[in-house]
Scaffold this motif. Structure first.
Motif, PDB file in Angstrom:
ATOM      1  N   ILE A 153       4.250  -0.554  13.269  1.00 59.91           N
ATOM      2  CA  ILE A 153       2.999   0.403  12.938  1.00 59.91           C
ATOM      3  C   ILE A 153       2.438   0.630  11.667  1.00 59.91           C
ATOM      4  O   ILE A 153       1.441   0.572  11.214  1.00 59.91           O
ATOM      5  N   ALA A 154       3.582   0.405  10.827  1.00 58.37           N
ATOM      6  CA  ALA A 154       3.062   0.340   9.222  1.00 58.37           C
ATOM      7  C   ALA A 154       2.351  -0.772   8.681  1.00 58.37           C
ATOM      8  O   ALA A 154       1.226  -1.058   8.273  1.00 58.37           O
ATOM      9  N   SER A 155       2.758  -1.934   9.466  1.00 53.27           N
ATOM     10  CA  SER A 155       1.843  -3.320   9.429  1.00 53.27           C
ATOM     11  C   SER A 155       0.432  -3.061   9.968  1.00 53.27           C
ATOM     12  O   SER A 155      -0.616  -3.557   9.306  1.00 53.27           O
ATOM     13  N   TYR A 156       0.323  -2.571  11.111  1.00 56.02           N
ATOM     14  CA  TYR A 156      -0.929  -2.202  11.741  1.00 56.02           C
ATOM     15  C   TYR A 156      -1.679  -1.201  10.861  1.00 56.02           C
ATOM     16  O   TYR A 156      -2.917  -1.656  10.593  1.00 56.02           O
ATOM     17  N   LEU A 157      -1.164  -0.179  10.241  1.00 56.84           N
ATOM     18  CA  LEU A 157      -2.073   0.709   9.578  1.00 56.84           C
ATOM     19  C   LEU A 157      -2.399   0.098   8.353  1.00 56.84           C
ATOM     20  O   LEU A 157      -3.581   0.253   7.821  1.00 56.84           O
ATOM     21  N   ALA A 158      -1.439  -0.952   7.413  1.00 57.89           N
ATOM     22  CA  ALA A 158      -1.996  -1.700   6.350  1.00 57.89           C
ATOM     23  C   ALA A 158      -3.239  -2.470   6.561  1.00 57.89           C
ATOM     24  O   ALA A 158      -4.201  -2.313   5.900  1.00 57.89           O
ATOM     25  N   ALA A 159      -3.520  -3.065   7.996  1.00 57.51           N
ATOM     26  CA  ALA A 159      -4.528  -3.932   8.096  1.00 57.51           C
ATOM     27  C   ALA A 159      -5.750  -3.089   8.547  1.00 57.51           C
ATOM     28  O   ALA A 159      -6.770  -3.453   8.494  1.00 57.51           O
ATOM     29  N   GLN A 160      -5.542  -1.778   8.740  1.00 57.69           N
ATOM     30  CA  GLN A 160      -6.605  -1.007   9.237  1.00 57.69           C
ATOM     31  C   GLN A 160      -7.298  -0.219   7.963  1.00 57.69           C
ATOM     32  O   GLN A 160      -8.144   0.437   8.320  1.00 57.69           O
ATOM     33  N   SER A 161      -6.792  -0.529   7.049  1.00 58.20           N
ATOM     34  CA  SER A 161      -7.236   0.153   5.838  1.00 58.20           C
ATOM     35  C   SER A 161      -9.150  -0.267   5.552  1.00 58.20           C
ATOM     36  O   SER A 161      -9.313  -1.351   5.864  1.00 58.20           O
ATOM     37  N   ALA A 162      -9.662   0.649   4.902  1.00 60.84           N
ATOM     38  CA  ALA A 162     -11.027   0.162   4.702  1.00 60.84           C
ATOM     39  C   ALA A 162     -10.987  -0.606   3.357  1.00 60.84           C
ATOM     40  O   ALA A 162     -11.889  -1.272   3.024  1.00 60.84           O
ATOM     41  N   GLY A 163     -10.106  -0.682   2.415  1.00 66.57           N
ATOM     42  CA  GLY A 163      -9.931  -1.566   1.386  1.00 66.57           C
ATOM     43  C   GLY A 163     -10.738  -1.069   0.171  1.00 66.57           C
ATOM     44  O   GLY A 163     -11.291  -2.078  -0.581  1.00 66.57           O
ATOM     45  N   GLN A 164     -10.935   0.056   0.115  1.00 64.78           N
ATOM     46  CA  GLN A 164     -11.694   0.663  -0.891  1.00 64.78           C
ATOM     47  C   GLN A 164     -10.931   0.832  -2.241  1.00 64.78           C
ATOM     48  O   GLN A 164     -11.585   1.225  -3.192  1.00 64.78           O
ATOM     49  N   CYS A 165      -9.776   1.179  -2.109  1.00 62.78           N
ATOM     50  CA  CYS A 165      -8.990   1.646  -3.404  1.00 62.78           C
ATOM     51  C   CYS A 165      -7.583   0.872  -3.443  1.00 62.78           C
ATOM     52  O   CYS A 165      -7.243   0.226  -2.674  1.00 62.78           O
ATOM     53  N   GLY A 166      -7.046   1.076  -4.703  1.00 62.23           N
ATOM     54  CA  GLY A 166      -5.757   0.310  -4.758  1.00 62.23           C
ATOM     55  C   GLY A 166      -4.624   0.782  -4.078  1.00 62.23           C
ATOM     56  O   GLY A 166      -3.828   0.192  -3.453  1.00 62.23           O
ATOM     57  N   PRO A 167      -4.637   2.167  -3.639  1.00 65.55           N
ATOM     58  CA  PRO A 167      -3.571   2.831  -3.008  1.00 65.55           C
ATOM     59  C   PRO A 167      -3.556   1.977  -1.478  1.00 65.55           C
ATOM     60  O   PRO A 167      -2.469   1.953  -0.864  1.00 65.55           O
ATOM     61  N   CYS A 168      -4.621   1.666  -1.029  1.00 67.40           N
ATOM     62  CA  CYS A 168      -4.622   1.019   0.351  1.00 67.40           C
ATOM     63  C   CYS A 168      -4.678  -0.550   0.194  1.00 67.40           C
ATOM     64  O   CYS A 168      -3.914  -1.133   0.814  1.00 67.40           O
ATOM     65  N   ARG A 169      -5.349  -1.314  -0.683  1.00 63.76           N
ATOM     66  CA  ARG A 169      -5.382  -2.621  -0.908  1.00 63.76           C
ATOM     67  C   ARG A 169      -3.785  -3.134  -1.246  1.00 63.76           C
ATOM     68  O   ARG A 169      -3.681  -4.317  -0.605  1.00 63.76           O
ATOM     69  N   LEU A 170      -3.430  -2.579  -2.271  1.00 58.29           N
ATOM     70  CA  LEU A 170      -2.041  -2.954  -2.664  1.00 58.29           C
ATOM     71  C   LEU A 170      -0.834  -1.918  -2.370  1.00 58.29           C
ATOM     72  O   LEU A 170       0.206  -2.486  -1.975  1.00 58.29           O
ATOM     73  N   GLY A 171      -1.162  -0.893  -2.318  1.00 61.71           N
ATOM     74  CA  GLY A 171      -0.106   0.168  -1.915  1.00 61.71           C
ATOM     75  C   GLY A 171       0.637  -0.155  -0.661  1.00 61.71           C
ATOM     76  O   GLY A 171       1.741  -0.131  -0.403  1.00 61.71           O
ATOM     77  N   LEU A 172      -0.470  -0.084   0.329  1.00 56.26           N
ATOM     78  CA  LEU A 172       0.090  -0.189   1.836  1.00 56.26           C
ATOM     79  C   LEU A 172       0.699  -1.383   2.077  1.00 56.26           C
ATOM     80  O   LEU A 172       1.974  -1.639   2.834  1.00 56.26           O
ATOM     81  N   PRO A 173       0.330  -2.641   1.648  1.00 53.70           N
ATOM     82  CA  PRO A 173       1.079  -3.756   1.692  1.00 53.70           C
ATOM     83  C   PRO A 173       2.468  -3.802   1.465  1.00 53.70           C
ATOM     84  O   PRO A 173       3.438  -4.536   1.694  1.00 53.70           O
ATOM     85  N   ASP A 174       2.603  -3.056  -0.076  1.00 54.00           N
ATOM     86  CA  ASP A 174       3.987  -2.971  -0.609  1.00 54.00           C
ATOM     87  C   ASP A 174       4.761  -2.179   0.236  1.00 54.00           C
ATOM     88  O   ASP A 174       6.027  -2.561   0.395  1.00 54.00           O
ATOM     89  N   VAL A 175       4.366  -1.186   0.788  1.00 55.02           N
ATOM     90  CA  VAL A 175       5.102  -0.359   1.764  1.00 55.02           C
ATOM     91  C   VAL A 175       5.647  -1.397   2.911  1.00 55.02           C
ATOM     92  O   VAL A 175       6.867  -1.118   3.419  1.00 55.02           O
TER      93      VAL A 175
END
Length: 504
Positions: free
Chosen positions: A332-354
């Motif tokens: 689910i974390a992998s799915y959520l990382a791919a569902q990001s809008a990619g507008q900010c660092g916490p999503c673009r870089l933070g979620l893949p790190d998670v």
């Protein structure tokens, strides 16, 4: 989806009244079951909503009375008694009440939710009743229904024709973030259907820039039930602080109407859910409860807070015995990382790190502290709530699945397979992902510089690929990285993302 969903209830039905007799309530059946509702004034409607503390059922739980007052305060209200103001707010007339827009948010981008699809598909007139009641109180006729599901769209369209009401339907893309209020407004306005990045209250500037009352489908249905029953009868079920019923989606396949205050275990027993190693409450931006928490949990905001959970949008997802809990969290974390809008660092870089830290923990090479550190980097700093919600989901798993995590940490795995019991969209085979031809890769490291969201380097300088699908906002960057790879080793391939399903 609704054709495969069963509907039942605990206690007397309200929102699902008539479902035992009819697959769908057309206008005649709706009037026979619910009757024709009156149109209360704004003051009456606000008082009724305040008396029962009616709150949105889309996840945030915002008081509907405050939304009504916030919208009314932004327009030249055509009565001698202007609406009350919110604390600290000044009256600022910016247009006619006829400009106000009512938006029914029927988006359910989350794979585990079906309750709003069921309402729009089987009781569309109850939802439209609520929308018309709000529109009449605010002095407007502008109603927009935003939906993703084909069957729900057809049902609502037929209901609008039956009522001969001036409403329109807007179709939304089926993405996890498409139901966020700002994303819905942007979609209706013809813009990219993603959160706007900067918080803008719909009550101040929503559809076409006009004050907008936006709530999800169940909230409008609840409003219609409130007007039909009156505050006293409405409050005859539920708890004193949180009266009424709520709709729940259990396991992605069952929709249950239950009084607020019902024990969570009673709902699981009603749905014949066997004992589970953990139950996710509130959906993929919600929180995990271990068996002890499940036994004490009560379906109310206060009841869930006491055990570290949330009602959220009414999504309850039990794990099945025999599947690897950490592997399911990883999926689910992998799915959520791919569902990001990619507008900010916490999503673009933070979620893949998670995701990377979770993958390392799953393989026995990482620690819980690594996961907590990765999940905490962007909390409170995202352009929308997606990074915070994803972090909440992951961090609660670290608390709920301690024994399983220990087995992975110290034993290299728990011995269980990851069966994928938590619902995700079915891949159609066209999803792109990054792959590497290891016979060519020389470890130049350029790919990790160009797409750090998807690739990082190991200690030897060779790429480590995040095995999720490429988000739409990264497709151009991924193709650029492929074109610039000096060794021609990088590929974009179609197929199901390589999310671990091995034995844990």
């Amino acid at each position: 989806m609704t054709s495969t969903v069963t509907v039942s209830g605990i206690g007397g039905p309200r929102l699902t009244l008539g479902f035992d007799r009819f697959d769908r309530l057309d206008l005649d059946r709706h009037l026979a079951v619910h009757g024709k509702l009156r149109a209360p004034s704004l003051d009456e409607l606000v008082r009724a909503a305040e008396q029962v503390d009616l709150r949105g059922r889309g996840g945030a739980g915002f008081p509907l009375a405050r939304k009504l007052m916030a919208v009314a305060a932004r327009v030249k209200y055509p009565t001698t008694d202007p609406p009350p103001l919110l604390p600290g707010e000044k009256r600022d007339a910016r247009g006619s009440s006829e400009d106000v827009v009512i938006v029914v948010n029927g988006a359910e981008g989350e794979p585990g939710s079906a309750k709003d699809k069921v309402l729009l598909g089987r009781a569309p007139h109850l939802v439209l009743d609520g929308a018309q009641i709000a529109a009449s109180a605010l002095g407007t006729q502008r109603i927009v229904v935003a939906v993703e599901d084909d069957a729900a769209a057809r049902s609502v369209r037929a209901a609008i024709v039956e009522r001969r009401m001036p409403a329109r339907i807007v179709r939304l893309t089926e993405r996890f973030i498409s139901g966020e209020s700002g994303a819905v407004v942007r979609a209706i306005n013809g813009e990219a259907p993603i959160p706007p990045g900067v918080k803008v209250r719909a009550s101040e500037s929503g559809v076409d820039g006009y004050p907008t009352l936006l709530s999800n489908a169940e909230t409008f249905a609840q409003l219609a039930v409130l007007v039909s029953l009156g505050p006293d009868l409405y409050a005859s079920t539920g708890t004193e602080e949180e009266p009424g019923t709520t709709l729940l989606t259990v396991g992605g396949t069952q929709v249950v109407e239950a009084p607020l205050g019902t024990p969570l275990q009673a709902v699981l027993d009603h749905c014949q859910v066997p004992p589970s190693p953990g139950v996710l409450v509130g959906g993929y931006h919600g929180m995990w409860l271990d068996p002890a928490g499940v036994s004490r949990a009560v379906l109310s905001r206060a009841g869930m807070r006491r055990v570290g959970g949330t009602v959220g949008a009414g999504i309850i997802l039990p794990l099945t015995q025999g599947t690897c809990p950490l592997g399911e969290v990883m999926r689910i974390a992998s799915y959520l990382a791919a569902q990001s809008a990619g507008q900010c660092g916490p999503c673009r870089l933070g979620l893949p790190d998670v995701v990377r830290s979770l993958n390392s923990l799953t393989e026995g090479g990482g620690t819980v502290e690594d996961v907590r550190r990765a999940a905490g980097v962007g909390r409170g700093r995202g352009a929308c709530t997606h990074p915070d919600g994803t972090a909440r989901f992951v961090l609660s798993a670290m608390e709920a699945f301690g024994p399983d995590i220990d087995a992975h940490r110290w034993g290299g795995g728990c011995g269980l397979s990851t069966y994928g019991v938590l619902p995700l969209p079915v891949p159609d085979g066209t999803e792109g992902r990054v792959a590497i031809d290891w016979s060519r890769c020389d470890g130049h490291g350029l790919c990790a510089y160009l797409v750090p969201e998807l690739i990082q380097l190991d200690r030897y300088g060779f790429p480590v690929v995040l095995g999720t699908e490429i988000p739409p906002w990264m497709e151009k960057d991924a193709q650029k990285a492929v074109a610039m790879c000096p060794a021609l080793a990088l590929r974009v391939v179609a197929g199901v993302p390589d999310i671990p399903s091995r034995r844990g």
